[in-house]
Scaffold this active site. Structure first.
Site, PDB file in Angstrom:
ATOM      1  CG  PHE A 192      54.655  71.285  44.946  1.00 21.15           C
ATOM      2  CD1 PHE A 192      54.003  71.322  43.712  1.00 21.15           C
ATOM      3  CD2 PHE A 192      55.987  71.698  45.026  1.00 21.15           C
ATOM      4  CE1 PHE A 192      54.670  71.756  42.575  1.00 21.15           C
ATOM      5  CE2 PHE A 192      56.653  72.132  43.893  1.00 21.15           C
ATOM      6  CZ  PHE A 192      56.005  72.154  42.663  1.00 21.15           C
ATOM      7  CB  ILE A 193      57.176  67.104  44.955  1.00 24.82           C
ATOM      8  CG1 ILE A 193      57.778  68.508  44.789  1.00 24.82           C
ATOM      9  CG2 ILE A 193      57.923  66.110  44.071  1.00 24.82           C
ATOM     10  CD1 ILE A 193      59.173  68.674  45.371  1.00 24.82           C
ATOM     11  CG  ASP A 240      53.019  63.144  63.196  1.00 29.89           C
ATOM     12  OD1 ASP A 240      54.215  63.151  62.847  1.00 29.89           O
ATOM     13  OD2 ASP A 240      52.419  64.159  63.602  1.00 29.89           O
ATOM     14  CB  SER A 275      67.545  70.432  50.042  1.00 27.08           C
ATOM     15  OG  SER A 275      67.895  71.773  49.860  1.00 27.08           O
ATOM     16  CE1 TYR A 287      63.879  71.429  54.153  1.00 26.30           C
ATOM     17  CE2 TYR A 287      65.824  71.992  52.863  1.00 26.30           C
ATOM     18  CZ  TYR A 287      64.531  71.505  52.932  1.00 26.30           C
ATOM     19  OH  TYR A 287      63.903  71.104  51.778  1.00 26.30           O
ATOM     20  CE  LYS A 327      65.067  67.829  52.772  1.00 27.83           C
ATOM     21  NZ  LYS A 327      63.961  66.889  52.530  1.00 27.83           N
ATOM     22  CG  ASP A 364      68.780  85.521  50.383  1.00 26.70           C
ATOM     23  OD1 ASP A 364      68.380  84.368  50.645  1.00 26.70           O
ATOM     24  OD2 ASP A 364      68.068  86.530  50.457  1.00 26.70           O
TER      25      ASP A 364
HETATM   26  N1  NAD Z   1      59.512  72.640  47.358  1.00 25.36           N
HETATM   27  C1  NAD Z   1      60.813  72.919  47.359  1.00 25.36           C
HETATM   28  O1  NAD Z   1      61.229  74.055  47.057  1.00 25.36           O
HETATM   29  C2  NAD Z   1      61.820  71.826  47.687  1.00 25.36           C
HETATM   30  C3  NAD Z   1      63.158  71.980  47.313  1.00 25.36           C
HETATM   31  C4  NAD Z   1      64.077  70.966  47.624  1.00 25.36           C
HETATM   32  C5  NAD Z   1      63.651  69.839  48.335  1.00 25.36           C
HETATM   33  N2  NAD Z   1      62.344  69.736  48.701  1.00 25.36           N
HETATM   34  C6  NAD Z   1      61.919  68.568  49.475  1.00 25.36           C
HETATM   35  O2  NAD Z   1      60.952  67.847  48.733  1.00 25.36           O
HETATM   36  C7  NAD Z   1      60.038  67.223  49.633  1.00 25.36           C
HETATM   37  C8  NAD Z   1      58.608  67.550  49.216  1.00 25.36           C
HETATM   38  O3  NAD Z   1      58.462  68.948  49.172  1.00 25.36           O
HETATM   39  P1  NAD Z   1      57.083  69.665  48.771  1.00 25.36           P
HETATM   40  O4  NAD Z   1      57.430  70.977  48.224  1.00 25.36           O
HETATM   41  O5  NAD Z   1      56.232  68.711  47.986  1.00 25.36           O
HETATM   42  O6  NAD Z   1      56.490  69.894  50.224  1.00 25.36           O
HETATM   43  P2  NAD Z   1      54.966  69.871  50.732  1.00 25.36           P
HETATM   44  O7  NAD Z   1      54.951  70.602  52.040  1.00 25.36           O
HETATM   45  O8  NAD Z   1      54.020  70.317  49.679  1.00 25.36           O
HETATM   46  O9  NAD Z   1      54.731  68.312  50.999  1.00 25.36           O
HETATM   47  C9  NAD Z   1      55.219  67.648  52.134  1.00 25.36           C
HETATM   48  C10 NAD Z   1      54.112  66.783  52.686  1.00 25.36           C
HETATM   49  O10 NAD Z   1      54.611  66.184  53.891  1.00 25.36           O
HETATM   50  C11 NAD Z   1      53.556  66.169  54.836  1.00 25.36           C
HETATM   51  N3  NAD Z   1      54.095  66.161  56.196  1.00 25.36           N
HETATM   52  C12 NAD Z   1      54.812  67.139  56.828  1.00 25.36           C
HETATM   53  N4  NAD Z   1      55.046  66.787  58.103  1.00 25.36           N
HETATM   54  C13 NAD Z   1      54.464  65.567  58.296  1.00 25.36           C
HETATM   55  C14 NAD Z   1      54.367  64.700  59.404  1.00 25.36           C
HETATM   56  N5  NAD Z   1      54.900  64.982  60.587  1.00 25.36           N
HETATM   57  N6  NAD Z   1      53.709  63.523  59.226  1.00 25.36           N
HETATM   58  C15 NAD Z   1      53.131  63.206  58.035  1.00 25.36           C
HETATM   59  N7  NAD Z   1      53.196  64.007  56.939  1.00 25.36           N
HETATM   60  C16 NAD Z   1      53.856  65.175  57.074  1.00 25.36           C
HETATM   61  C17 NAD Z   1      52.770  67.455  54.571  1.00 25.36           C
HETATM   62  O11 NAD Z   1      51.444  67.357  55.055  1.00 25.36           O
HETATM   63  C18 NAD Z   1      52.845  67.558  53.040  1.00 25.36           C
HETATM   64  O12 NAD Z   1      51.695  66.995  52.423  1.00 25.36           O
HETATM   65  C19 NAD Z   1      60.404  67.704  51.039  1.00 25.36           C
HETATM   66  O13 NAD Z   1      61.190  66.729  51.665  1.00 25.36           O
HETATM   67  C20 NAD Z   1      61.235  68.934  50.784  1.00 25.36           C
HETATM   68  O14 NAD Z   1      62.189  69.149  51.809  1.00 25.36           O
HETATM   69  C21 NAD Z   1      61.417  70.693  48.375  1.00 25.36           C
END
Ligand code: NAD
Length: 321
Positions: free
Chosen positions: A18-19, A61, A125, A150, A154, A278
């Site tokens: 996503f991000i 991976d 996070s 988690y 982090k 929560d």
């Molecule tokens: N979305 C939220 O609410 C949120 C909030 C705070 C922090 N974050 C952090 O931001 C970052 C991105 O979040 P996001 O929402 O874009 O998540 P997302 O799940 O959409 O993207 C994460 C990507 O990492 C890849 N991935 C996971 N495990 C893997 C592995 N073993 N090898 C290779 N690739 C792997 C997934 O395929 C995915 O494309 C993460 O570190 C998450 O912890 C997210």
């Protein structure tokens, strides 16, 4: 661009997420070279970047040492967005969380130093590293007592970044994100209230709310998150940990009210007993990022929601749901 305007070589770990996919867009738009690392066969969330000559997809991976070593080769700056766990479920198997996220991240740092990578920008996070807030809005100096694995991994990764900076001079920036929302967020996920609620309202499904809906969170539109990430590229100050949120608290009931206003559809709300884990409110203080990264969010919640709803409607029409 670097200080002298030259394109740089970026590695984006989790670049198909996503991000990450929004970040890849921004880096390519600025003319940089982007190596996107993600698991094999992850379908792109947007128009594919593969036709862009500056883009390279590197499938592998995160937990494989050989894959990470190969991905880092020749890169100047690495964005680390991989997470193998989610806050809610990470306590089920903390060993897996440590083995995959923490061990993987420390291994990444070790190989980044060897590969001559100049900087690592890590997405942490803001919703979990502090634990139960003692004061709102939460500053970066607030005690850190996570109540989920988690959050602990982090935080430990943040500390290793600081250690490697001291030991090896590798630059680092940590962005502690609040609750990001926007286009390309998955609506089936167990994380991301805005996305899950919006998806259900547009499909006419009932929404289950734990508690009375007064739980307050800090929601930040994805373009503002990417803006903070882009500003981190040239930042080189002593402080390296930044809260990235809107600085404003919105309750779940307010989120649903806004979704009703934006979509013109009623939210069918079902209130369930609250959950003990929560915390009632979590809002980040973003003064440090404003002062040192010269960053403030530009999109207010309702504007971001309008854009997200427009995009999601098209997706649902397209998929016939
Ligand atoms: N979305 C939220 O609410 C949120 C909030 C705070 C922090 N974050 C952090 O931001 C970052 C991105 O979040 P996001 O929402 O874009 O998540 P997302 O799940 O959409 O993207 C994460 C990507 O990492 C890849 N991935 C996971 N495990 C893997 C592995 N073993 N090898 C290779 N690739 C792997 C997934 O395929 C995915 O494309 C993460 O570190 C998450 O912890 C997210």
């Amino acid at each position: 661009m670097s200080g002298n305007g030259d394109p740089q070589r970026f590695l984006v770990l989790g670049g198909r997420g996503f991000i990450g996919s929004h970040l890849v867009d921004a880096l390519l738009t600025r003319g940089h070279y982007v190596r996107c690392f993600d698991r094999p066969h992850v379908s792109p969330l947007a128009a594919d970047h593969l036709s862009n000559p500056n883009f390279l997809l590197h499938e592998g991976d995160f937990t494989s040492e050989a894959d990470i070593e190969a991905a880092l080769e020749g890169c100047d700056i690495c964005f680390h967005l991989v997470s193998t766990t989610l806050p809610n479920s990470s306590n089920i198997d903390p060993v897996f969380d440590v083995e995959s996220n923490l061990k993987g991240s420390v291994r990444l740092l070790t190989h980044a130093v060897r590969a001559g990578v100049k900087k690592i920008i890590f997405i942490s996070s803001g919703g979990t590293v502090y634990g139960i807030p003692q004061e709102i809005p939460i500053k970066e100096t607030h005690p850190t007592n996570p109540i989920c694995s988690y959050g602990i991994t982090k935080l430990a990764t943040e500390k290793y970044l600081g250690l490697f900076r001291e030991l090896h001079g590798i630059e680092c920036v940590v962005l502690r994100l609040a609750n990001p929302f926007g286009e390309r967020q998955r609506i089936q996920a167990s994380q991301g209230a805005v996305a899950v609620f919006l998806g259900k309202v547009l499909r006419g499904e009932a929404i289950e709310i734990w508690g009375d809906g007064s739980v307050v969170r800090d929601y930040i539109y994805v373009a503002d998150v990417v803006d903070a990430m882009m500003r981190s590229i040239t930042y080189s100050g002593e402080e390296y940990v930044f809260n990235i949120g809107s600085g404003r608290g919105i309750s779940l009931n307010q989120v649903l009210d806004s979704i009703e206003n934006t979509t013109g559809c009623a939210a069918r709300r079902r209130y369930l007993p609250g959950r003990s884990f929560d915390v009632p409110a979590s809002v980040l203080n973003i003064d440090r990022a404003a002062r040192l990264l010269n960053w403030t969010p530009k999109t207010d919640f309702d504007q971001g929601l309008d854009k997200f709803a427009l995009w999601l409607r098209k997706q649902l029409e397209h998929s016939g749901v």
